[in-house]
Design a protein around this motif. Sequence first.
Motif, PDB file in Angstrom:
ATOM      1  N   ILE A  26     -12.624  -7.696  17.524  1.00 20.40           N
ATOM      2  CA  ILE A  26     -11.529  -8.115  18.409  1.00 20.40           C
ATOM      3  C   ILE A  26     -11.986  -9.334  19.197  1.00 20.40           C
ATOM      4  CG2 ILE A  26     -10.168  -7.497  20.456  1.00 20.40           C
ATOM      5  CD1 ILE A  26      -9.207  -5.830  18.199  1.00 20.40           C
ATOM      6  N   TYR A  27     -11.161 -10.366  19.199  1.00 12.78           N
ATOM      7  CA  TYR A  27     -11.414 -11.510  20.079  1.00 12.78           C
ATOM      8  C   TYR A  27     -10.414 -11.418  21.237  1.00 12.78           C
ATOM      9  CZ  TYR A  27     -12.458 -16.237  21.665  1.00 12.78           C
ATOM     10  OH  TYR A  27     -12.846 -17.321  22.420  1.00 12.78           O
ATOM     11  N   ASN A  28     -10.932 -11.363  22.444  1.00 11.89           N
ATOM     12  CA  ASN A  28     -10.074 -11.251  23.617  1.00 11.89           C
ATOM     13  C   ASN A  28      -9.622 -12.637  24.060  1.00 11.89           C
ATOM     14  OD1 ASN A  28      -9.983  -8.349  24.224  1.00 11.89           O
ATOM     15  ND2 ASN A  28     -12.198  -8.575  24.415  1.00 11.89           N
ATOM     16  N   LEU A  29      -8.320 -12.852  24.041  1.00  9.10           N
ATOM     17  CA  LEU A  29      -7.765 -14.164  24.376  1.00  9.10           C
ATOM     18  C   LEU A  29      -7.342 -14.266  25.839  1.00  9.10           C
ATOM     19  CD1 LEU A  29      -5.648 -14.296  21.133  1.00  9.10           C
ATOM     20  CD2 LEU A  29      -7.348 -16.033  21.675  1.00  9.10           C
ATOM     21  N   GLY A  30      -7.467 -13.155  26.577  1.00  8.30           N
ATOM     22  CA  GLY A  30      -7.029 -13.168  27.969  1.00  8.30           C
ATOM     23  C   GLY A  30      -5.509 -13.171  28.054  1.00  8.30           C
ATOM     24  N   ASP A  31      -4.965 -13.799  29.107  1.00  3.29           N
ATOM     25  CA  ASP A  31      -3.507 -13.859  29.266  1.00  3.29           C
ATOM     26  C   ASP A  31      -2.969 -15.086  28.523  1.00  3.29           C
ATOM     27  OD1 ASP A  31      -3.967 -11.707  30.853  1.00  3.29           O
ATOM     28  OD2 ASP A  31      -3.509 -12.707  32.752  1.00  3.29           O
ATOM     29  N   VAL A  32      -2.102 -14.838  27.564  1.00  6.93           N
ATOM     30  CA  VAL A  32      -1.587 -15.921  26.730  1.00  6.93           C
ATOM     31  C   VAL A  32      -0.112 -16.136  27.014  1.00  6.93           C
ATOM     32  CG1 VAL A  32      -1.109 -16.631  24.348  1.00  6.93           C
ATOM     33  CG2 VAL A  32      -3.277 -15.515  24.897  1.00  6.93           C
ATOM     34  N   LYS A  33       0.258 -17.344  27.392  1.00  5.17           N
ATOM     35  CA  LYS A  33       1.672 -17.677  27.589  1.00  5.17           C
ATOM     36  C   LYS A  33       2.260 -17.993  26.219  1.00  5.17           C
ATOM     37  CE  LYS A  33       4.849 -20.235  30.569  1.00  5.17           C
ATOM     38  NZ  LYS A  33       5.821 -20.729  29.611  1.00  5.17           N
ATOM     39  N   LEU A  34       3.245 -17.221  25.841  1.00  3.84           N
ATOM     40  CA  LEU A  34       3.844 -17.361  24.519  1.00  3.84           C
ATOM     41  C   LEU A  34       4.892 -18.466  24.495  1.00  3.84           C
ATOM     42  CD1 LEU A  34       4.229 -13.548  23.790  1.00  3.84           C
ATOM     43  CD2 LEU A  34       2.522 -15.087  22.803  1.00  3.84           C
ATOM     44  N   GLN A  35       5.184 -18.909  23.276  1.00  2.00           N
ATOM     45  CA  GLN A  35       6.121 -20.022  23.092  1.00  2.00           C
ATOM     46  C   GLN A  35       7.492 -19.742  23.721  1.00  2.00           C
ATOM     47  OE1 GLN A  35       7.027 -20.940  18.985  1.00  2.00           O
ATOM     48  NE2 GLN A  35       7.591 -23.035  19.448  1.00  2.00           N
ATOM     49  N   ARG A  36       7.968 -18.494  23.631  1.00  2.00           N
ATOM     50  CA  ARG A  36       9.297 -18.184  24.153  1.00  2.00           C
ATOM     51  C   ARG A  36       9.270 -17.772  25.629  1.00  2.00           C
ATOM     52  NH1 ARG A  36      13.087 -18.269  19.619  1.00  2.00           N
ATOM     53  NH2 ARG A  36      12.014 -19.818  18.389  1.00  2.00           N
ATOM     54  N   GLY A  37       8.117 -17.973  26.290  1.00  2.00           N
ATOM     55  CA  GLY A  37       8.090 -17.842  27.743  1.00  2.00           C
ATOM     56  C   GLY A  37       7.401 -16.626  28.321  1.00  2.00           C
ATOM     57  N   ALA A  38       7.259 -15.559  27.540  1.00  2.00           N
ATOM     58  CA  ALA A  38       6.623 -14.358  28.085  1.00  2.00           C
ATOM     59  C   ALA A  38       5.108 -14.542  28.171  1.00  2.00           C
ATOM     60  CB  ALA A  38       6.952 -13.151  27.215  1.00  2.00           C
ATOM     61  N   MET A  39       4.485 -13.715  28.985  1.00  2.00           N
ATOM     62  CA  MET A  39       3.021 -13.715  29.092  1.00  2.00           C
ATOM     63  C   MET A  39       2.500 -12.458  28.397  1.00  2.00           C
ATOM     64  SD  MET A  39       0.402 -15.356  30.468  1.00  2.00           S
ATOM     65  CE  MET A  39       0.754 -16.197  32.020  1.00  2.00           C
ATOM     66  N   LEU A  40       1.650 -12.639  27.420  1.00  2.00           N
ATOM     67  CA  LEU A  40       1.020 -11.501  26.757  1.00  2.00           C
ATOM     68  C   LEU A  40      -0.339 -11.313  27.414  1.00  2.00           C
ATOM     69  CD1 LEU A  40       1.326  -9.360  24.608  1.00  2.00           C
ATOM     70  CD2 LEU A  40       0.623 -11.004  22.883  1.00  2.00           C
ATOM     71  N   ARG A  41      -0.430 -10.302  28.282  1.00  2.00           N
ATOM     72  CA  ARG A  41      -1.650 -10.105  29.062  1.00  2.00           C
ATOM     73  C   ARG A  41      -2.712  -9.382  28.254  1.00  2.00           C
ATOM     74  NH1 ARG A  41       2.647 -10.220  32.040  1.00  2.00           N
ATOM     75  NH2 ARG A  41       2.653 -11.468  33.956  1.00  2.00           N
ATOM     76  N   ASP A  42      -3.957  -9.744  28.514  1.00  2.00           N
ATOM     77  CA  ASP A  42      -5.084  -9.106  27.824  1.00  2.00           C
ATOM     78  C   ASP A  42      -4.854  -9.118  26.313  1.00  2.00           C
ATOM     79  OD1 ASP A  42      -7.511  -7.812  27.559  1.00  2.00           O
ATOM     80  OD2 ASP A  42      -6.652  -5.808  27.791  1.00  2.00           O
ATOM     81  N   CYS A  43      -4.504 -10.296  25.824  1.00  2.00           N
ATOM     82  CA  CYS A  43      -4.109 -10.472  24.423  1.00  2.00           C
ATOM     83  C   CYS A  43      -5.323 -10.324  23.501  1.00  2.00           C
ATOM     84  CB  CYS A  43      -3.486 -11.854  24.289  1.00  2.00           C
ATOM     85  SG  CYS A  43      -2.916 -12.216  22.636  1.00  2.00           S
ATOM     86  N   LYS A  44      -5.142  -9.548  22.435  1.00  2.00           N
ATOM     87  CA  LYS A  44      -6.248  -9.260  21.522  1.00  2.00           C
ATOM     88  C   LYS A  44      -5.919  -9.725  20.102  1.00  2.00           C
ATOM     89  CE  LYS A  44      -8.180  -5.274  23.962  1.00  2.00           C
ATOM     90  NZ  LYS A  44      -7.624  -5.606  25.278  1.00  2.00           N
ATOM     91  N   LEU A  45      -6.875 -10.426  19.510  1.00  2.00           N
ATOM     92  CA  LEU A  45      -6.738 -10.866  18.132  1.00  2.00           C
ATOM     93  C   LEU A  45      -7.800 -10.151  17.297  1.00  2.00           C
ATOM     94  CD1 LEU A  45      -5.412 -12.788  16.059  1.00  2.00           C
ATOM     95  CD2 LEU A  45      -7.065 -14.527  16.712  1.00  2.00           C
ATOM     96  N   ALA A  46      -7.337  -9.301  16.376  1.00  2.00           N
ATOM     97  CA  ALA A  46      -8.257  -8.583  15.488  1.00  2.00           C
ATOM     98  C   ALA A  46      -8.547  -9.468  14.274  1.00  2.00           C
ATOM     99  CB  ALA A  46      -7.638  -7.267  15.037  1.00  2.00           C
ATOM    100  N   TYR A  47      -9.799  -9.460  13.824  1.00  2.00           N
ATOM    101  CA  TYR A  47     -10.145 -10.287  12.669  1.00  2.00           C
ATOM    102  C   TYR A  47     -11.314  -9.666  11.927  1.00  2.00           C
ATOM    103  CZ  TYR A  47     -14.175 -11.885  15.391  1.00  2.00           C
ATOM    104  OH  TYR A  47     -15.348 -11.909  16.107  1.00  2.00           O
ATOM    105  N   LYS A  48     -11.447 -10.062  10.680  1.00  2.00           N
ATOM    106  CA  LYS A  48     -12.618  -9.663   9.896  1.00  2.00           C
ATOM    107  C   LYS A  48     -13.152 -10.891   9.178  1.00  2.00           C
ATOM    108  CE  LYS A  48     -14.459  -6.424   6.549  1.00  2.00           C
ATOM    109  NZ  LYS A  48     -14.236  -5.286   5.642  1.00  2.00           N
ATOM    110  N   THR A  49     -14.458 -10.983   9.073  1.00  2.00           N
ATOM    111  CA  THR A  49     -15.063 -12.107   8.357  1.00  2.00           C
ATOM    112  C   THR A  49     -15.852 -11.616   7.147  1.00  2.00           C
ATOM    113  OG1 THR A  49     -17.119 -12.093   9.638  1.00  2.00           O
ATOM    114  CG2 THR A  49     -15.305 -13.419  10.515  1.00  2.00           C
ATOM    115  N   PHE A  50     -15.963 -12.495   6.169  1.00  2.00           N
ATOM    116  CA  PHE A  50     -16.744 -12.239   4.952  1.00  2.00           C
ATOM    117  C   PHE A  50     -17.656 -13.434   4.743  1.00  2.00           C
ATOM    118  CE2 PHE A  50     -12.850  -9.939   4.691  1.00  2.00           C
ATOM    119  CZ  PHE A  50     -13.142  -8.755   4.046  1.00  2.00           C
ATOM    120  N   GLY A  51     -18.863 -13.183   4.268  1.00  2.00           N
ATOM    121  CA  GLY A  51     -19.784 -14.278   3.997  1.00  2.00           C
ATOM    122  C   GLY A  51     -20.452 -14.785   5.259  1.00  2.00           C
TER     123      GLY A  51
END
Length: 339
Positions: free
Chosen positions: A7-32
């Motif tokens: 999980i990469y924590n993005l903090g509070d992200v202001k979205l394009q349509r105006g809302a704030m996504l607080r404590d925003c989390k981006l899940a990811y997996k890497t290979f290689g």
Amino acid sequence: MSLDYEIYNLGDVKLQRGAMLRDCKLAYKTFGTLSPSKDNVIVYPTWYSGQHYDNEWLIGEGRALDPNKYFIIIPNMFGNGLSSSPSNTPEPYNGPRFPQVTAYDNVRAQHRLVTEKFGIEHIRLVTGWSMGALQTFHWGALYPGMMDLIAPFCGSAKCSRHNFVFLEGVKAALTADAAWNEGWYTEKPQRGLRAAARVYAGWGFSQAFYRQKLDLETLGYSSLEDFLVAFWEGFFLPKDPNNLLTMLWTWQNGDISDNELYNGDFKKALGAIKAKAYVMPGQTDLYFPPEDSEFEVANMPNGKFVPVPSVWGHFAGGPGTNPKDVEFIDAKLKELLAS
């Protein structure tokens, strides 16, 4: 239980349509492994309802996406249940209160992951199926100088009006279930999920697929009804309805020109994509017909139209359903990476 992703924590992200996504989390997996010069990066976004596991069929030794050669990052789309989603966001933005997220929001978040977390400044290839293709096009238009190559397959740079209408059918089926309860369901609205699955079933595979009875002959189902229940209803039932609706909205509002860079000028946005591109529609895809891809390529400076010769409809592009199509896509990705 140990997770196979991070999980990469993005903090509070202001979205394009105006809302704030607080404590925003981006899940990811890497290979290689990331090379010392950080020049072997492939970004491979997820598709509608899919999670990183559902992308892994295209990765492997000897494949174009070979983890012995490349550092492959699969970022999970918002709303897919792993990254910030209606199903995992705490009150008050939980469930149907989850804010509207665009493909632009997704790709900006992914860009932060790539640059902030890994210090990557240059990407070799961005590729993806379906909504992964939508995100691939966004990468090309939003960060045109950042990658060498893009390969969107079975997807588009903008949701077409016809595609929008198809998704209205899915949404209507899902939300017609009384158990849906405006998104505040206490038990799974399974009738709605089963109905949505049947709407999808007529679109996911082509007329020729059904005419040739490939559901029986190749996939081994015992009857058409068995295919509709076991494959399609089985596909939708484990998924969270609010998550599905969030991603559906993202899909319907997908448009690489809908931002402050291009202000709705779709041709301008396509023309700004510098990367060498293989745009690979499925020849019989009912969501993303080849004509839409031809228009995109005609307006891209380095685009090549490479249709996938298949009767498997949208599923020519994934998730690894037909081995022949997998081989075709893999071979074209190898060709592109070698250029």
